[in-house]
Design an enzyme around this catalytic site. Structure first.
Site, PDB file in Angstrom:
ATOM      1  N   GLU A 146       0.850  -1.196   0.000  1.00 51.70           N
ATOM      2  CA  GLU A 146       0.000   0.000   0.000  1.00 51.70           C
ATOM      3  C   GLU A 146       0.884   1.244   0.000  1.00 51.70           C
ATOM      4  O   GLU A 146       1.787   1.372   0.825  1.00 51.70           O
ATOM      5  CB  GLU A 146      -0.921   0.043   1.233  1.00 51.70           C
ATOM      6  CG  GLU A 146      -1.888   1.227   1.140  1.00 51.70           C
ATOM      7  CD  GLU A 146      -2.704   1.476   2.393  1.00 51.70           C
ATOM      8  OE1 GLU A 146      -2.324   1.033   3.478  1.00 51.70           O
ATOM      9  OE2 GLU A 146      -3.743   2.167   2.251  1.00 51.70           O
ATOM     10  N   GLU A 178       4.523   4.920   4.017  1.00 53.09           N
ATOM     11  CA  GLU A 178       3.899   6.211   4.324  1.00 53.09           C
ATOM     12  C   GLU A 178       4.998   7.248   4.547  1.00 53.09           C
ATOM     13  O   GLU A 178       5.889   7.044   5.357  1.00 53.09           O
ATOM     14  CB  GLU A 178       3.011   6.051   5.568  1.00 53.09           C
ATOM     15  CG  GLU A 178       2.488   7.334   6.168  1.00 53.09           C
ATOM     16  CD  GLU A 178       1.779   8.270   5.187  1.00 53.09           C
ATOM     17  OE1 GLU A 178       0.805   7.856   4.551  1.00 53.09           O
ATOM     18  OE2 GLU A 178       2.224   9.442   5.064  1.00 53.09           O
ATOM     19  N   ASP A 198      -2.823  12.121  -2.423  1.00 51.53           N
ATOM     20  CA  ASP A 198      -2.947  13.591  -2.362  1.00 51.53           C
ATOM     21  C   ASP A 198      -3.162  14.142  -3.771  1.00 51.53           C
ATOM     22  O   ASP A 198      -2.421  13.803  -4.694  1.00 51.53           O
ATOM     23  CB  ASP A 198      -1.665  14.202  -1.768  1.00 51.53           C
ATOM     24  CG  ASP A 198      -1.481  13.799  -0.310  1.00 51.53           C
ATOM     25  OD1 ASP A 198      -2.454  13.853   0.445  1.00 51.53           O
ATOM     26  OD2 ASP A 198      -0.356  13.411   0.057  1.00 51.53           O
ATOM     27  N   LYS A 233      -3.050  22.134  -8.079  1.00 49.93           N
ATOM     28  CA  LYS A 233      -2.532  23.117  -9.035  1.00 49.93           C
ATOM     29  C   LYS A 233      -1.787  22.416 -10.166  1.00 49.93           C
ATOM     30  O   LYS A 233      -1.009  21.492  -9.906  1.00 49.93           O
ATOM     31  CB  LYS A 233      -1.574  24.081  -8.323  1.00 49.93           C
ATOM     32  CG  LYS A 233      -2.280  25.004  -7.377  1.00 49.93           C
ATOM     33  CD  LYS A 233      -1.332  26.050  -6.847  1.00 49.93           C
ATOM     34  CE  LYS A 233      -2.080  26.921  -5.853  1.00 49.93           C
ATOM     35  NZ  LYS A 233      -1.206  27.533  -4.880  1.00 49.93           N
ATOM     36  N   ASP A 258     -11.429  10.435  -4.662  1.00 53.25           N
ATOM     37  CA  ASP A 258     -12.637  11.258  -4.824  1.00 53.25           C
ATOM     38  C   ASP A 258     -12.346  12.457  -5.734  1.00 53.25           C
ATOM     39  O   ASP A 258     -13.137  13.390  -5.805  1.00 53.25           O
ATOM     40  CB  ASP A 258     -13.194  11.707  -3.465  1.00 53.25           C
ATOM     41  CG  ASP A 258     -12.176  12.445  -2.621  1.00 53.25           C
ATOM     42  OD1 ASP A 258     -11.078  12.746  -3.124  1.00 53.25           O
ATOM     43  OD2 ASP A 258     -12.481  12.733  -1.442  1.00 53.25           O
ATOM     44  N   THR A 280     -10.770   2.971   3.903  1.00 51.37           N
ATOM     45  CA  THR A 280      -9.743   3.861   4.473  1.00 51.37           C
ATOM     46  C   THR A 280     -10.435   5.021   5.197  1.00 51.37           C
ATOM     47  O   THR A 280     -11.633   5.261   5.025  1.00 51.37           O
ATOM     48  CB  THR A 280      -8.829   4.462   3.379  1.00 51.37           C
ATOM     49  OG1 THR A 280      -9.570   5.445   2.645  1.00 51.37           O
ATOM     50  CG2 THR A 280      -8.280   3.407   2.442  1.00 51.37           C
ATOM     51  N   HIS A 281      -9.635   5.765   5.958  1.00 49.56           N
ATOM     52  CA  HIS A 281     -10.186   6.935   6.643  1.00 49.56           C
ATOM     53  C   HIS A 281     -10.705   7.972   5.639  1.00 49.56           C
ATOM     54  O   HIS A 281     -11.714   8.609   5.871  1.00 49.56           O
ATOM     55  CB  HIS A 281      -9.116   7.585   7.525  1.00 49.56           C
ATOM     56  CG  HIS A 281      -8.846   6.804   8.764  1.00 49.56           C
ATOM     57  ND1 HIS A 281      -7.872   5.837   8.833  1.00 49.56           N
ATOM     58  CD2 HIS A 281      -9.451   6.823   9.979  1.00 49.56           C
ATOM     59  CE1 HIS A 281      -7.881   5.307  10.040  1.00 49.56           C
ATOM     60  NE2 HIS A 281      -8.814   5.876  10.760  1.00 49.56           N
ATOM     61  N   PHE A 282      -9.984   8.157   4.528  1.00 51.78           N
ATOM     62  CA  PHE A 282     -10.449   9.141   3.549  1.00 51.78           C
ATOM     63  C   PHE A 282     -11.706   8.673   2.843  1.00 51.78           C
ATOM     64  O   PHE A 282     -12.525   9.488   2.437  1.00 51.78           O
ATOM     65  CB  PHE A 282      -9.326   9.476   2.551  1.00 51.78           C
ATOM     66  CG  PHE A 282      -8.481  10.632   3.010  1.00 51.78           C
ATOM     67  CD1 PHE A 282      -7.667  10.521   4.127  1.00 51.78           C
ATOM     68  CD2 PHE A 282      -8.519  11.847   2.347  1.00 51.78           C
ATOM     69  CE1 PHE A 282      -6.902  11.587   4.574  1.00 51.78           C
ATOM     70  CE2 PHE A 282      -7.756  12.928   2.780  1.00 51.78           C
ATOM     71  CZ  PHE A 282      -6.946  12.799   3.892  1.00 51.78           C
ATOM     72  N   GLU A 283     -11.874   7.377   2.684  1.00 48.85           N
ATOM     73  CA  GLU A 283     -13.130   6.906   2.097  1.00 48.85           C
ATOM     74  C   GLU A 283     -14.275   7.245   3.047  1.00 48.85           C
ATOM     75  O   GLU A 283     -15.329   7.716   2.625  1.00 48.85           O
ATOM     76  CB  GLU A 283     -13.115   5.401   1.820  1.00 48.85           C
ATOM     77  CG  GLU A 283     -14.274   5.042   0.894  1.00 48.85           C
ATOM     78  CD  GLU A 283     -14.861   3.657   1.048  1.00 48.85           C
ATOM     79  OE1 GLU A 283     -14.515   2.921   1.976  1.00 48.85           O
ATOM     80  OE2 GLU A 283     -15.718   3.323   0.213  1.00 48.85           O
TER      81      GLU A 283
HETATM   82  C1  LIG Z   1      -4.861  11.862   1.279  1.00 47.36           C
HETATM   83  S1  LIG Z   1      -3.947  10.770   2.262  1.00 47.36           S
HETATM   84  C2  LIG Z   1      -4.828   9.224   2.142  1.00 47.36           C
HETATM   85  C3  LIG Z   1      -4.478   8.267   3.239  1.00 47.36           C
HETATM   86  C4  LIG Z   1      -5.145   6.900   3.159  1.00 47.36           C
HETATM   87  N1  LIG Z   1      -4.740   6.193   1.969  1.00 47.36           N
HETATM   88  C5  LIG Z   1      -6.640   7.057   3.195  1.00 47.36           C
HETATM   89  O1  LIG Z   1      -7.284   6.824   2.149  1.00 47.36           O
HETATM   90  O2  LIG Z   1      -7.174   7.377   4.262  1.00 47.36           O
HETATM   91  C6  LIG Z   1      -2.513  10.428   1.231  1.00 47.36           C
HETATM   92  C7  LIG Z   1      -1.400   9.809   2.024  1.00 47.36           C
HETATM   93  O3  LIG Z   1      -0.317   9.482   1.142  1.00 47.36           O
HETATM   94  C8  LIG Z   1       0.889   9.825   1.797  1.00 47.36           C
HETATM   95  N2  LIG Z   1       1.930  10.011   0.749  1.00 47.36           N
HETATM   96  C9  LIG Z   1       2.010  11.028  -0.138  1.00 47.36           C
HETATM   97  N3  LIG Z   1       3.073  10.876  -0.960  1.00 47.36           N
HETATM   98  C10 LIG Z   1       3.668   9.710  -0.584  1.00 47.36           C
HETATM   99  C11 LIG Z   1       4.820   9.014  -1.034  1.00 47.36           C
HETATM  100  N4  LIG Z   1       5.549   9.482  -2.057  1.00 47.36           N
HETATM  101  N5  LIG Z   1       5.166   7.863  -0.417  1.00 47.36           N
HETATM  102  C12 LIG Z   1       4.423   7.399   0.626  1.00 47.36           C
HETATM  103  N6  LIG Z   1       3.328   8.030   1.109  1.00 47.36           N
HETATM  104  C13 LIG Z   1       2.947   9.162   0.509  1.00 47.36           C
HETATM  105  C14 LIG Z   1       0.549  11.074   2.557  1.00 47.36           C
HETATM  106  O4  LIG Z   1       1.466  11.371   3.582  1.00 47.36           O
HETATM  107  C15 LIG Z   1      -0.839  10.736   3.091  1.00 47.36           C
HETATM  108  O5  LIG Z   1      -0.791  10.078   4.327  1.00 47.36           O
END
Ligand SMILES: C[S@@+](CC[C@H](N)C(=O)[O-])C[C@H]1O[C@@H](n2cnc3c(N)ncnc32)[C@H](O)[C@@H]1O
Length: 216
Positions: A44, A69, A119, A123, A155, A193-196
């Site tokens: 993941e 992460e 993420d 932009k 989303d 996931t939490h974001f879902e």
């Molecule tokens: C918007 S959050 C979503 C978290 C989780 N997947 C969820 O759906 O609840 C995106 C996550 O990806 C991590 N992330 C971003 N770029 C990353 C990278 N290059 N390698 C590992 N994690 C990364 C961020 O720190 C963040 O915790």
């Protein structure tokens, strides 16, 4: 949208079997090097607070799970969940998934790659920072075994459409996007996931697909 605060792992919680930092990585990331067995390995990217990896690892004891992460406190939080449950088939790496996938994961060695709610980098000039880009898609394709799965949920419609188009263009061996269903949620941890959970509770549409890599 701001993120909620994190519960601190207890000071006496031993994370040594569930959290690795990038200074202590094995030469290759595999079930053998990480778990000492040959169970199929699922990766993941961007585990956030670790709801997916924790649930998936407990529901599928015959697979191993590795979460990467980039934000250290989230990696630690997810690892603490795994440690509290004394999981034997899941661990976290605190670091950037992109170079790790490119350099430390062997070809055709993964059962699945999961990317949930990456993420968005809205932009246009920041788009190159997206975790799903040309090189990471080619890399994850290389690392999946034939028949292996790539799950991508978001989303952000624009991210979804661009990624589906990019895969069709540069990585047709991943096959066609297969829509995935949400699971009914009867309590707060029924989400992938939490974001879902956040999107569904705010009635924001979620786009969910899976790919299954072809033999050739
Ligand atoms: C918007 S959050 C979503 C978290 C989780 N997947 C969820 O759906 O609840 C995106 C996550 O990806 C991590 N992330 C971003 N770029 C990353 C990278 N290059 N390698 C590992 N994690 C990364 C961020 O720190 C963040 O915790």
């Amino acid at each position: 949208m701001p993120r909620s605060s994190l519960r601190r792992p207890g000071q006496d919680l031993d994370l040594s079997r569930h959290l690795i930092d990038t200074d202590n990585l094995p030469e290759t990331l595999s079930s053998g090097s990480l778990f000492g067995n040959h169970l199929p390995l699922e990766l993941e990217i961007g585990s956030g607070k670790g709801l997916f990896i924790d649930n998936a690892a407990s529901m599928n004891p015959n697979h191993n799970y590795l979460g990467i992460e980039i934000i250290a406190k989230y990696a630690k939080h997810s690892a603490a969940k795994l440690a509290r449950r004394q999981s034997t088939n899941a661990m976290m790496i605190s670091g950037n998934a992109e170079p790790l996938l490119a350099n430390l994961v062997s070809a055709e060695s993964l059962e699945a790659v999961h990317v949930y709610f990456p993420d968005p980098w809205w932009k246009k000039r920041h788009r190159k920072r997206r975790v799903l880009n040309e090189s990471s898609i080619l890399n994850l394709t290389r690392c999946l075994r034939p028949g292996g799965r790539f799950h991508f949920w978001t989303d952000v419609l624009d991210y979804f459409e661009n990624t589906v188009e990019l895969i069709a263009e540069i990585s047709p061996i991943l096959g066609v996007p297969i829509p995935e269903d949400k699971i009914p949620a009867t309590h707060d941890l029924d989400y992938r996931t939490h974001f879902e959970r956040r999107s569904r509770q705010n009635l924001i549409p979620v786009y969910r697909v899976r790919y299954e890599k072809r033999d050739r």
